[in-house]
Design a protein around this motif. Structure first.
Motif, PDB file in Angstrom:
ATOM      1  N   LEU A  35       0.880  -1.175   0.000  1.00 44.47           N
ATOM      2  CA  LEU A  35       0.000   0.000   0.000  1.00 44.47           C
ATOM      3  C   LEU A  35       0.907   1.211   0.000  1.00 44.47           C
ATOM      4  O   LEU A  35       1.577   1.492   0.997  1.00 44.47           O
ATOM      5  CB  LEU A  35      -0.898  -0.028   1.239  1.00 44.47           C
ATOM      6  N   LEU A  36       0.971   1.888  -1.134  1.00 46.99           N
ATOM      7  CA  LEU A  36       1.944   2.976  -1.341  1.00 46.99           C
ATOM      8  C   LEU A  36       3.361   2.508  -1.007  1.00 46.99           C
ATOM      9  O   LEU A  36       4.138   3.217  -0.365  1.00 46.99           O
ATOM     10  CB  LEU A  36       1.578   4.206  -0.516  1.00 46.99           C
ATOM     11  N   GLU A 226      -5.420   3.792  -1.036  1.00 44.58           N
ATOM     12  CA  GLU A 226      -4.338   4.559  -1.640  1.00 44.58           C
ATOM     13  C   GLU A 226      -4.712   6.027  -1.800  1.00 44.58           C
ATOM     14  O   GLU A 226      -3.916   6.925  -1.510  1.00 44.58           O
ATOM     15  CB  GLU A 226      -3.968   3.956  -3.003  1.00 44.58           C
TER      16      GLU A 226
END
Length: 234
Positions: A35-36, A226
């Motif tokens: 996630l990122l 996100e």
């Protein structure tokens, strides 16, 4: 390490992360998905490591076959909060019980149980749930359903009053000895979360949750997470 002289104000957190990637359509367990650029579980861990919350001990519960993967991911990323790792059981109930074992030396305090795949929980929700549990013994974060809700019956279906319903989230926080007593009882098929384990022993106080406190289950959840993280909408 805390000892038997623990203050009732002491806070602990058990992060349960035993999911697979089935509904995500991935081979990698969802708690490890990037996630990122960082694992979902790492984002969740950092939420509870916020110094302002004062969480004394952080415990991560994982299936045995995922421990090595998590340790390798921790070695690859910076700013991994100190935490204790324990192997969970075959069910969520069993996994929480395993997490509680690590807190056996804590005489008092409040423990939060949280989904490892809820990485967007606002600090406000965590703090207010801890505080409510300290005051009331047991508290869970929850939100009012946005959509109309119907109950199925043999005659078809009928509408339910949304104002009297709540969608339960985590964290779910409890006085530690209350949670211990609840987990000494046999596991039942009706146990869907920690509140359902505790509710026969103690009333559950509801705390206002947050719609952004999503549980990452599907690819659409990852996209939304996100966007929220990029815009710091937490």
């Amino acid at each position: 390490m805390a000892s038997a002289s623990s203050s009732p104000h002491h806070r602990f957190a058990i992060l349960v992360a035993g999911g697979s990637g089935s509904r995500m359509g991935t081979e990698q367990p969802k708690q490890f998905l990037p996630l990122l650029g960082e694992p979902v579980l790492l984002h969740t861990l950092r939420r509870f490591a916020d110094a302002a919350l004062g969480v004394r001990r952080l415990i991560v519960v994982l299936p045995a076959e995922q421990v090595a993967t998590w340790q390798a991911l921790c070695a690859q990323h910076a700013q991994v909060p100190p935490h204790e790792l324990v192997v969970g059981g075959a069910t969520r109930w069993a996994s929480v019980k395993c997490g509680l074992v690590l807190l056996a030396d804590e005489a008092a305090g409040t423990v939060a149980v949280h989904d490892g795949v809820r990485p967007l929980t606002p600090n406000r929700v965590i703090e207010s749930t801890f505080e409510a549990a300290y005051n009331h013994g047991a508290a869970v974060a929850a939100v009012v359903p946005k959509d109309s809700v119907r109950n199925l019956s043999q005659q078809g279906s009928y509408a339910l009053n949304r104002a009297r319903l709540r969608l339960v989230q985590t964290p779910q926080c409890f006085e530690i000895n209350l949670l211990r007593r609840a987990y000494q009882l046999p596991e039942l098929s009706t146990f869907t979360d920690d509140a359902s384990v505790v509710e026969d022993l103690h009333a559950i106080h509801i705390v206002e949750g947050d719609y952004r406190n999503l549980k990452i289950t599907t690819p659409e959840d990852m996209l939304l997470a996100e966007v929220l993280l990029r815009n710091q909408q937490l």
